[in-house]
Design a protein around this motif. Structure first.
Motif, PDB file in Angstrom:
ATOM      1  N   ASP A 180       0.831  -1.201   0.000  1.00  0.00           N
ATOM      2  CA  ASP A 180       0.000   0.000   0.000  1.00  0.00           C
ATOM      3  C   ASP A 180       0.864   1.249   0.000  1.00  0.00           C
ATOM      4  OD1 ASP A 180      -2.947  -1.003   0.516  1.00  0.00           O
ATOM      5  OD2 ASP A 180      -1.656  -2.162   1.841  1.00  0.00           O
ATOM      6  N   ILE A 181       1.973   1.184   0.736  1.00  0.00           N
ATOM      7  CA  ILE A 181       2.920   2.303   0.775  1.00  0.00           C
ATOM      8  C   ILE A 181       4.321   1.742   0.608  1.00  0.00           C
ATOM      9  CG2 ILE A 181       3.677   4.352   2.029  1.00  0.00           C
ATOM     10  CD1 ILE A 181       0.844   2.491   3.565  1.00  0.00           C
ATOM     11  N   GLY A 182       4.992   2.101  -0.482  1.00  0.00           N
ATOM     12  CA  GLY A 182       6.376   1.720  -0.683  1.00  0.00           C
ATOM     13  C   GLY A 182       7.277   2.869  -0.266  1.00  0.00           C
ATOM     14  N   ILE A 183       8.282   2.571   0.577  1.00  0.00           N
ATOM     15  CA  ILE A 183       9.176   3.609   1.105  1.00  0.00           C
ATOM     16  C   ILE A 183      10.608   3.227   0.739  1.00  0.00           C
ATOM     17  CG2 ILE A 183       9.870   4.917   3.142  1.00  0.00           C
ATOM     18  CD1 ILE A 183       7.356   3.798   4.535  1.00  0.00           C
ATOM     19  N   ALA A 184      11.204   3.959  -0.191  1.00  0.00           N
ATOM     20  CA  ALA A 184      12.555   3.652  -0.653  1.00  0.00           C
ATOM     21  C   ALA A 184      13.568   4.589  -0.024  1.00  0.00           C
ATOM     22  CB  ALA A 184      12.627   3.759  -2.174  1.00  0.00           C
ATOM     23  N   MET A 185      14.807   4.095   0.076  1.00  0.00           N
ATOM     24  CA  MET A 185      15.903   4.917   0.548  1.00  0.00           C
ATOM     25  C   MET A 185      16.471   5.697  -0.628  1.00  0.00           C
ATOM     26  SD  MET A 185      16.009   4.279   3.735  1.00  0.00           S
ATOM     27  CE  MET A 185      14.705   3.301   4.457  1.00  0.00           C
ATOM     28  N   GLY A 186      16.628   7.011  -0.473  1.00  0.00           N
ATOM     29  CA  GLY A 186      17.078   7.839  -1.581  1.00  0.00           C
ATOM     30  C   GLY A 186      18.577   8.029  -1.623  1.00  0.00           C
ATOM     31  N   GLY A 187      19.244   8.006  -0.470  1.00  0.00           N
ATOM     32  CA  GLY A 187      20.668   8.263  -0.446  1.00  0.00           C
ATOM     33  C   GLY A 187      21.472   7.194  -1.146  1.00  0.00           C
ATOM     34  N   ARG A 188      21.189   5.913  -0.865  1.00  0.00           N
ATOM     35  CA  ARG A 188      21.935   4.835  -1.487  1.00  0.00           C
ATOM     36  C   ARG A 188      21.010   3.871  -2.220  1.00  0.00           C
ATOM     37  NH1 ARG A 188      21.825  -0.003   0.737  1.00  0.00           N
ATOM     38  NH2 ARG A 188      23.821  -0.504  -0.206  1.00  0.00           N
ATOM     39  N   GLY A 189      19.737   4.195  -2.319  1.00  0.00           N
ATOM     40  CA  GLY A 189      18.805   3.299  -2.977  1.00  0.00           C
ATOM     41  C   GLY A 189      18.959   3.306  -4.481  1.00  0.00           C
TER      42      GLY A 189
END
Length: 851
Positions: A601-610
């Motif tokens: 329902d909610i995908g939360i990705a890491m932006g710094g090293r994702g």
């Protein structure tokens, strides 16, 4: 693949020719992954204009122009253009922020073509290309190892395991075409070389790589629409359909009464404008857009605005371990020596000495100070903390790289004024014990200690050292005089603030799952470190394979730790939870997380090293990779939902008097009180501007101390709707009282219309105070203004003052300027009418206190 395997038997001196490269590119294309394209300018504008309210505005504008009233037609046209511009600016801002994150993978590669090595853009690679990689390079395509010099690769973005993996050259004669690339040691696109170097032969590029396959699998995974969006659309369609039907009847009645078809259509559209709740989608868009802006201050980027609100309803938070809960780097946290036993280096005030200090010194000197390898870096850092000048006055004479069958590395150091050197070695416990020729009984004790440390979640290396004579400097590692010193334990440190964030999730009724590809012991150790509940049991990937989705959802009621997971397992977990009615949030940074990120329902990705793949699949991106930002987002999501309900009550309440003042004159055979220009002003300026006040309201005190809302609960529930209807009826009656009174003492219809309109605006502002809180009184809230409220009230009063007193505008709005006593009358009637709601709030608080 057969062709690639055959190529492995050829010498690598020439590489591919230019003709071969062009031929292969015709077949395989470029080495790049497809990415989603930003919406065009036309699509953005069309998405706004297709809304029912804007279609009505366009229709009314055209009718006014046909009737010769150019002024009112232009006012309505400008309103449409303004909303399109605002939406366009927001869309472009989001896309620009995303583009700034799209440069993770190495853009160039060292490629052998026509016998010459050249550094070219990595997208030009084709299968069967020969490339060279060394420490610090990112693998540009899936490849097999042709030659290797102790190469080790960080594959955490694919596997989730933080420890680097050693890669070895295979004998070409052992390669059989039917065994596919499983028969050779492979490296994968996007992974990072942390030690050594190698020559590689490319066997897959672009969407055919492991990263690419996961990206393509996302196309078959649909992202669920948020419940908020579904319910809003349903209500708008029902009300809009009903109002359009009634509008047609009104137009027909007007035509039959006065014989003016165009005028009848205009008043039918006027009724539609007064009843269609176009503010609902506007409020949702504005609240979520401003929510995205607020959370962006905490370095969280919202790719899907609905994800912020949905996060407030999350019941499960599925988190990857490496890089999400941990920092994705190694530190030395524990050790063991035969004399001192096990010891913890994290204890407050711990200062290594004696055998502990010797162990750390040996581990540091067995490492390369300039290495990318996380275990080398951790060993050097900890050794320098214990002895700052460790590498001073030492010269590196020789290094022994990690090579089969000896899984250990060593360095020989010499102090210039000394004749003999010193060798320091670290590696797998079995290999180091064999190099040191430790007796069997002592070796068994060491291996038992190593096993105990591994069960505590540590990655364990053995350390040894010894003196090297000048003659022995050229001898093999197995012939060196090494003495076993002890064991050191590495772990990936927990991110600061994660235990506190997990605790807040528990208090908010959110179940946190740790899902990792790592070993069970490591996963359990991390779970205990972050304060996860129910960590006595662990579910493995093999067990997940044997469970149906229904059985899996039942196990997850109690199990919180899941180890040895692969992407398919994570996706199965998300699907099982969603089918059981849970609202699932999934965090992650690697390519392996992407399918589950999109299915959640909610995908939360890491932006710094994702990875780009993970960010494309997610709804939220943590720019600074801070797990604590998730808790801020959950709090914001709950606040948004609460405030949207307040805004809905307000919208319903302000529509009641508008509808009443539009329909009643027609039924009674009176001249209209509200004209389309009045409705446009109210619907597009006053009401939306006032709605912003509710977006700026702070969260309730208990917002993170209550469980997630029931997924079956509706946004338009009985309390929200009934509150709005009752207060709207009260305001309608108050405006009618004012209209009737003024109409009796002054025969001017324009004057009565102006006073009624002013009273309606006063009623709108009074509704803001009564609906800002469901527990505090309007009088108490009057003493707690926030900047947005002050700005909104000032803006509304300024705009109302202009149209009520500026001669040109008063004529356009069919008004004559009211007097001071008119305003006093309207204010007094509204205040007396809404005072009862404060008494009701007081009574409600008293009942709650007694309970």
């Amino acid at each position: 693949m057969v062709e690639i395997m055959n190529k492995l038997k050829e010498p690598i001196a020439q590489g591919l020719s230019k003709a071969e490269v062009l031929a292969k590119r015709e077949v395989f294309g470029w080495n790049e992954l497809p990415s989603s394209k930003p919406r065009s300018h036309f699509r953005i504008a069309f998405s706004v204009v297709k809304e029912p309210m804007f279609l009505l505005l366009i229709a009314c504008s055209l009718l006014y122009i046909l009737m010769g009233d150019i002024g009112e037609g232009l006012i309505l046209s400008v309103a449409v253009l303004l909303v399109i511009v605002i939406t366009f600016v927001q869309e472009r801002r989001t896309e620009r922020t995303l583009e700034s994150l799209r440069d993770l993978t190495s853009p160039r590669a060292l490629i052998l073509r026509d016998g010459v090595w050249a550094r070219l853009p990595a997208k030009e690679l084709v299968p069967a290309d020969t490339i060279s990689v060394s420490e610090g390079d990112r693998i540009p395509a899936d490849s097999v190892v042709l030659t290797s010099k102790s190469i080790r690769v960080d594959e955490s973005l694919l596997t989730g395991e933080s420890a680097p993996v050693s890669k070895f050259q295979q004998e070409l004669s052992s390669v059989h075409p039917d065994n596919d690339h499983v028969a050779v040691t492979s490296v994968y696109s996007g992974t990072l070389v942390v030690q050594g170097s190698a020559h590689l032969k490319v066997f897959a590029i672009g969407s055919k790589t492991e990263i690419g396959k996961i990206g393509l699998s996302l196309k078959g995974t649909t992202h669920p629409e948020s419940g908020l969006s579904r319910e809003s659309k349903r209500v708008v369609l029902i009300v809009a359909g009903t109002s359009l039907l009634v509008s047609a009847i009104i137009a027909l009645m007007w035509w039959l009464r006065d014989g003016q078809l165009v005028r009848g259509i205009l008043w039918g559209l006027t009724f539609a404008m007064s009843t269609i709740p176009e503010e609902f989608p506007v409020v949702l868009t504005v609240f979520l857009a401003l929510g995205a802006w607020r959370i962006s201050k905490k370095l969280v980027l919202a790719r899907d605005l609905g994800a912020i609100e949905s996060l407030g309803a999350a019941t499960y938070l599925c988190s990857d371990k490496t890089g999400t809960l941990t920092e994705n780097r190694m530190e030395v946290h524990a050790g063991w020596t035969a004399k001192e036993g096990a010891f913890n280096l994290d204890e407050t005030g711990m200062i290594p000495s004696g055998g502990q200090l010797t162990l750390l010194r040996y581990a540091g000197l067995a490492s390369d100070p300039a290495s990318y390898d996380p275990m080398d870096k951790a060993s050097v850092d900890k050794a320098l903390q214990a002895e700052a000048g460790l590498f001073q006055n030492r010269v590196l004479i020789r290094s022994f790289p990690l090579e089969r069958p000896i899984l250990a590395v060593a360095h020989i150091w010499k102090v210039p004024e000394e004749e003999s050197g010193t060798i320091f070695c670290k590696g797998a416990a079995e290999s180091v014990l064999n190099l040191c020729r430790v007796p069997v009984l002592e070796a068994e004790e060491v291996m038992a200690s190593a096993k105990a440390m591994a069960q505590g979640g540590y990655r364990v290396l053995a350390v040894a050292g010894g003196t090297v004579s000048p003659i022995a400097e050229n001898a093999d590692l197995k012939d060196q005089n090494l003495k076993f010193e002890g064991l050191i334990g590495f772990s990936d440190p927990i991110r600061a603030g994660v235990p506190s964030a997990v605790r807040q999730c528990h208090e908010a009724g959110i179940k946190v799952l740790l899902i990792t590809g790592d070993y069970s012991e490591t996963a359990l150790a991390v779970a205990r470190s972050i304060g996860l509940e129910n960590v006595k049991d662990v579910l493995t990937g093999n067990e997940v394979n044997l469970l149906s989705e229904e059985e899996l959802s039942q196990r997850l009621l109690t199990v919180r730790v899941l180890a040895r997971m692969v992407p398919e397992h994570k996706l199965k977990i998300v699907n099982a939870l969603r089918k059981s009615g849970e609202v699932v949030a999934m965090t992650g940074d690697g390519v392996n997380d992407a399918p589950a990120l999109k299915a959640a329902d909610i995908g939360i990705a890491m932006g710094g090293r994702g990875t780009d793949v993970a960010r494309e699949a997610s709804g939220l991106v943590l720019v600074n990779d801070d797990f604590n930002s998730i808790v801020d987002s959950i709090c914001l999501g709950r606040r948004i939902y609460d405030n949207i309900q307040k805004a809905i009550s307000y919208i319903i309440a302000v529509h009641i008097p508008i509808v009443g003042l539009t329909v009643t004159p027609l039924i009674l055979g009176m001249d209209p009180i509200l004209w389309p220009v009045h409705l446009a002003f109210l619907e597009l300026i006053i009401d939306p501007v006032c709605s912003i006040v509710f977006e700026a309201e702070p969260e309730e005190r208990n917002v993170m101390a209550r469980p997630p809302r029931n997924t079956k609960s509706r946004l338009f529930n009985r309390e929200t709707v009934s509150s709005g209807i009752i207060q709207g009826i009260v305001v309608l009656l108050a405006v009618w009282v004012v209209f009737i009174y003024v109409n009796r003492i002054d025969a001017s219809a324009d004057h009565a219309r102006a006073v009624s309109f002013a009273t309606l605006i006063i009623g709108n502002m009074a509704l803001i105070f009564t609906l800002r809180s469901r527990s505090e009184s309007a009088w108490a809230l009057f003493a707690k203004p926030h900047p947005t409220l002050i700005w909104v009230l000032s803006s509304v009063l300024t705009m109302a003052g202009l149209i009520l007193f500026q001669p040109t505008l008063t004529r356009l709005f069919h008004f004559t300027s009211p007097h001071f006593l008119d305003f006093a009358l309207g204010f007094g009637v509204i205040v007396l009418s809404l005072a009862g709601f404060d008494l009701w709030k007081l009574r409600k608080r008293q009942i709650l206190v007694k309970v």
